[in-house]
Design an enzyme around this catalytic site. Structure first.
Site, PDB file in Angstrom:
ATOM      1  N   ASP A   1     -10.061   5.405  -1.607  1.00 44.41           N
ATOM      2  CA  ASP A   1      -8.957   6.010  -2.344  1.00 44.41           C
ATOM      3  C   ASP A   1      -9.525   6.688  -3.592  1.00 44.41           C
ATOM      4  OD1 ASP A   1      -9.527   4.003  -4.125  1.00 44.41           O
ATOM      5  OD2 ASP A   1      -7.467   3.290  -4.325  1.00 44.41           O
TER       6      ASP A   1
ATOM      7  N   GLU B   1       0.825  -1.215   0.000  1.00 42.68           N
ATOM      8  CA  GLU B   1       0.000   0.000   0.000  1.00 42.68           C
ATOM      9  C   GLU B   1       0.854   1.258   0.000  1.00 42.68           C
ATOM     10  OE1 GLU B   1      -3.021   0.398  -0.629  1.00 42.68           O
ATOM     11  OE2 GLU B   1      -3.762  -1.644  -0.477  1.00 42.68           O
TER      12      GLU B   1
ATOM     13  N   TYR C   1      -6.253   6.856   4.188  1.00 44.63           N
ATOM     14  CA  TYR C   1      -6.492   5.797   3.229  1.00 44.63           C
ATOM     15  C   TYR C   1      -5.749   4.517   3.602  1.00 44.63           C
ATOM     16  CZ  TYR C   1      -5.646   2.621  -0.442  1.00 44.63           C
ATOM     17  OH  TYR C   1      -5.508   1.442  -1.113  1.00 44.63           O
TER      18      TYR C   1
END
Ligand code: SF4
Length: 230
Positions: free
Chosen positions: A144, A43, A126
């Site tokens: 997102d 991520e 996020y």
DNA sequence: CTCCTGTCCT
DNA sequence: AGGACAGGAG
């Protein structure tokens, strides 16, 4: 109706058939969650680059530093060198700082809640939501840029970003499932990446087209609106 | 809110 | 060569 006409069920059904097999993922419907370290690493890399660019970097990082302890113990220069080409080098520093906190202060265990994850360096709203949903199965509202686009269209929120962020997140929250929260988060992001694309959404292949308000109105490609900056 | 990053795309 | 992008930080 809390579940918005089984939006989540249709999306998960689509994901079962069309999920991208990515190195940091578990297959759809797995009873185990993905490795938090792998989810976090992917991520953070994905914050700034496309999936195709991240894949080789992710593979090299995982091969060289398979656990957060190993990464935490790596010399700064080695990590920075391995990161070279990804850009945003401040994020590589945050990555290392985060690894060291998790390794040395948290016994190598990533926290599972958004609030705790948010406090770690390089983890914002996020990424915190994504890790808690994908690696811990939490019912987090993962929003997102891809998700903003899908939801702005499905709910036909015509107010411009970034002002509309809260409204979009609220609509996203109404669509969350009760279970399979990690799969759902990734399903929504895959839909945004593969079907509900920015310029030319492929509504004919979309599992939620039947009740998509923007598709019905014919203005999906124009959403989400954005305020002009200059 | 504004600012910031560097790669990728045009 | 200039802008878009996309998140986090301040
Ligand atoms: S129907 Fe079209 S615009 Fe609506 S969510 Fe699906 S792909 Fe996006």
């Amino acid at each position: 109706m809390r579940n918005q006409g089984d939006f989540a069920a249709r999306l998960l059904g689509w994901y079962d058939a069309h999920a991208r097999a990515l190195p940091w993922r578990v297959p759809p419907g797995s009873d185990r969650c993905a490795d938090p370290y792998a989810v976090w690493l992917s991520e953070v890399m994905l914050q700034q680059t496309t999936v195709s660019a991240v894949i080789p970097y992710f593979a090299r990082f995982m091969a060289r530093w398979p656990t957060v302890h190993r990464l935490a113990d790596a010399p700064d220069e080695a990590v920075m060198a391995a990161w070279a080409g990804l850009g945003y080098y401040a994020r590589a520093r945050n990555l290392l700082a985060c690894a060291r906190v998790v390794s040395r202060e948290l016994d190598g265990r990533f926290p599972g809640t958004e609030a705790e994850l948010r406090r770690l360096p390089g983890i914002g709203p996020y990424t915190a939501a994504a890790i808690s949903a994908i690696a811990f199965g939490a019912r987090a509202n993962v929003v997102d840029g891809n998700v903003e686009r899908v939801i702005a269209r499905h709910a036909r929120i015509t107010a411009p970003l970034p002002g509309a962020k809260r409204a979009i997140a609220a609509e996203a929250g109404r669509r969350l499932p009760a279970a399979r929260c990690g799969d759902y988060a990734q399903a929504l992001m895959d839909l945004g990446a593969l079907v509900c694309t920015p310029a030319a959404p492929r509504c004919g292949a979309c599992p939620v087209a039947a009740d998509c308000a923007a598709h019905a109105a014919g203005d999906a490609a124009a959403l989400p609106a954005r305020t002009r900056k200059p």
